[in-house]
Design a protein around this motif. Structure first.
Motif, short mmCIF file in Angstrom:
data_model
loop_
_atom_site.label_atom_id
_atom_site.label_comp_id
_atom_site.label_asym_id
_atom_site.label_seq_id
_atom_site.Cartn_x
_atom_site.Cartn_y
_atom_site.Cartn_z
N THR A 1 -1.45 4.99 -7.22
CA THR A 1 -1.36 4.15 -6.51
C THR A 1 -2.76 3.40 -5.26
O THR A 1 -2.21 2.08 -5.14
CB THR A 1 -0.08 4.56 -5.79
OG1 THR A 1 1.18 4.74 -6.58
CG2 THR A 1 0.84 3.31 -5.18
N GLU B 1 6.36 8.27 -5.76
CA GLU B 1 5.46 8.20 -6.42
C GLU B 1 6.35 9.31 -7.73
O GLU B 1 7.48 10.64 -6.83
CB GLU B 1 4.41 9.49 -5.87
CG GLU B 1 3.39 8.57 -5.45
CD GLU B 1 2.88 7.66 -5.50
OE1 GLU B 1 2.95 6.57 -6.44
OE2 GLU B 1 1.75 6.92 -4.96
N THR C 1 -0.48 8.80 -4.66
CA THR C 1 -1.12 9.18 -6.25
C THR C 1 -2.77 8.33 -5.86
O THR C 1 -2.48 7.01 -5.84
CB THR C 1 -0.89 9.65 -6.95
OG1 THR C 1 -0.35 7.71 -7.27
CG2 THR C 1 0.95 9.39 -6.55
N HIS D 1 6.76 4.05 -9.88
CA HIS D 1 7.50 4.98 -8.79
C HIS D 1 8.19 3.05 -7.85
O HIS D 1 7.96 2.14 -8.37
CB HIS D 1 6.23 4.65 -7.77
CG HIS D 1 4.97 3.78 -6.99
ND1 HIS D 1 4.23 4.02 -8.26
CD2 HIS D 1 5.55 3.25 -6.46
CE1 HIS D 1 3.58 2.94 -7.52
NE2 HIS D 1 4.53 2.35 -6.29
#
Length: 260
Positions: A160, A142, A157, A137
């Motif tokens: 992340t 994302e 997500t 990303h």
């Protein structure tokens, strides 16, 4: 796309050189600002040049890539505060000339539209600094993000949020689940993209970015369509590149006057 493989400290100098060139060559320079670990050494180098050489940011505009939704205005990880601490206050950059999407707005879609308009009104971004996530990303676009996307609200997500937990006392539950982010289409309108990555944990993402197919599953691959994209990586981050030797030869043969 240009790929430069060099030690991390050299990468920071190269990125700072490109930013300084913009600051010195334009009457109203516009810089795109990233947070995270990747740009910190660049900001350190720019702060040094400001203190020792008088590099000025007074005429520049700054636009942030993204912002968390729901953090208090005084939260240290609110990206507006991070940018102020890491670069703006260190170089005497007037606060009103550094702008980010409003993650505290009551009408988030309207805030996103207003942010797009403010970038356009400034004439667009001259140079955009970028990092890359382990899942490919850029900003908070994302995997699965539209390659034509604009500034909008996104759900982060789990990966992340786990990656960013280091900024929240290693507690993933403190990391917000939503953010506002420039879209991939927005980012691609910047005149020069400069992405930095270091470490072996970024190697697969860099491999996909540079040598993989353009795909929403690896959002950064949209940079392959950009007319002026620079990827600055150390040897560890470049370890999966099949054409690493060629990239090295190309950069070594580049005329010095070209810069990035």
């Amino acid at each position: 796309m240009e790929v430069v493989i060099a030690p991390a400290e050299e990468l920071a100098v190269l990125a700072a050189d490109a930013i300084e060139a913009v600051l010195r060559s334009r009457d109203e320079p516009v810089l795109g600002l990233a947070t995270g670990s990747s740009p910190l050494a660049v900001y350190d180098e720019l702060a040094r040049r400001h203190a020792e050489q008088g590099l000025s940011f007074e005429r520049a505009r700054g636009f942030m890539l993204d912002e968390y939704v729901g953090l208090a205005e005084d939260h240290p990880q609110r990206y507006r505060n991070v940018i102020a601490t890491e670069i703006a206050e260190r170089v005497g950059w007037p606060a009103e000339r550094v702008t980010g999407p409003d993650g505290a707005a009551t009408d988030l879609p309207a805030a996103c539209a207003a942010y797009e308009e403010s970038i356009a009104a400034a004439g667009g971004v001259d140079l955009q600094i970028l990092g890359i996530g382990t899942d490919g990303h850029i900003a908070f676009n994302e995997p699965g993000s539209s390659l034509a996307s604009r500034t909008r609200i996104k759900t982060l997500t789990r990966q992340t949020r786990e990656d960013n937990a280091r900024f929240f006392d290693d507690d993933v539950d403190q990391v917000p689940t939503h953010c506002l982010t420039q879209g991939l289409g927005t980012i691609m309108e910047a005149r020069h993209l400069v992405l930095l990555a270091t470490g072996r944990h970024k190697a697969e993402a860099i491999h996909q970015l540079v040598e993989g197919p353009v795909s929403a599953m690896w959002p950064a691959t949209v940079m392959q369509w950009h007319q002026h994209a620079t990827v600055l990586v150390d040897e560890a981050a470049a370890s999966r590149l099949q054409l690493a030797a060629y990239y090295g030869q190309t950069y070594a043969s580049k005329p010095a006057w070209q810069g990035l």
